[in-house]
Design an enzyme around this catalytic site. Sequence first.
Site, PDB file in Angstrom:
ATOM      1  N   PRO A 243      15.740 -17.957 -13.108  1.00 16.45           N
ATOM      2  CA  PRO A 243      16.704 -18.580 -13.810  1.00 16.45           C
ATOM      3  C   PRO A 243      17.696 -17.438 -14.018  1.00 16.45           C
ATOM      4  O   PRO A 243      17.985 -17.189 -15.425  1.00 16.45           O
ATOM      5  CB  PRO A 243      16.282 -19.359 -14.946  1.00 16.45           C
ATOM      6  CG  PRO A 243      14.975 -18.702 -15.183  1.00 16.45           C
ATOM      7  CD  PRO A 243      14.229 -18.373 -13.675  1.00 16.45           C
ATOM      8  N   CYS A 244      18.307 -16.623 -13.297  1.00 17.31           N
ATOM      9  CA  CYS A 244      19.242 -15.343 -13.814  1.00 17.31           C
ATOM     10  C   CYS A 244      20.523 -16.199 -14.366  1.00 17.31           C
ATOM     11  O   CYS A 244      21.080 -15.363 -15.018  1.00 17.31           O
ATOM     12  CB  CYS A 244      19.434 -14.441 -12.530  1.00 17.31           C
ATOM     13  SG  CYS A 244      20.137 -15.054 -11.126  1.00 17.31           S
ATOM     14  N   HIS A 245      20.708 -17.280 -13.975  1.00 13.69           N
ATOM     15  CA  HIS A 245      21.934 -18.108 -14.570  1.00 13.69           C
ATOM     16  C   HIS A 245      21.735 -18.045 -16.038  1.00 13.69           C
ATOM     17  O   HIS A 245      22.676 -18.454 -16.831  1.00 13.69           O
ATOM     18  CB  HIS A 245      22.080 -19.408 -13.867  1.00 13.69           C
ATOM     19  CG  HIS A 245      21.106 -20.249 -14.202  1.00 13.69           C
ATOM     20  ND1 HIS A 245      19.908 -20.161 -13.302  1.00 13.69           N
ATOM     21  CD2 HIS A 245      20.901 -21.184 -14.989  1.00 13.69           C
ATOM     22  CE1 HIS A 245      19.054 -21.450 -13.570  1.00 13.69           C
ATOM     23  NE2 HIS A 245      19.730 -21.955 -14.485  1.00 13.69           N
TER      24      HIS A 245
END
Length: 146
Positions: free
Chosen positions: A96-98
């Site tokens: 989850p780089c978001h």
Amino acid sequence: MKVRLLGTTIEVDESFVDESQDEIRAQIREYAEGDRRSFDLSVSFPDGSVGEVMRAMSAIPYGETRTYGDLAADLDTAPIAVGNACGRNPVPVVVPCHRVVGSDGGLKGYSAADGVATKRRLLDLEAEIATGSVQARLPDADGANG
């Protein structure tokens, strides 16, 4: 492989995931529907800083964020290095780089399709599922509240 999610197409490099494309798609669909908060997929992390940052991003809980600076401090590196590694994440959403934001909470970038707009939709989805409301005052890429 291309995956449809929240009105956009996200490129996921399935060579970093041990499960089949069908399983990856099924879990991303469950995530989008609010039925999944974590992925049960075996991700192979690349060597070096990208892999280290990906491991750190994987530890960020659903519905929460960390700043580039937070991860940089944990990894004894610079926030810009974390941002660069986030941009090279081959399996966005699954890792989850978001969930990584600027020190002011701003959405500084997102490597998947539609960039910051997709990042905002992912964070809003998680906020709505986790707390029942969207993050209406989350700043956008230029620091303005949205």
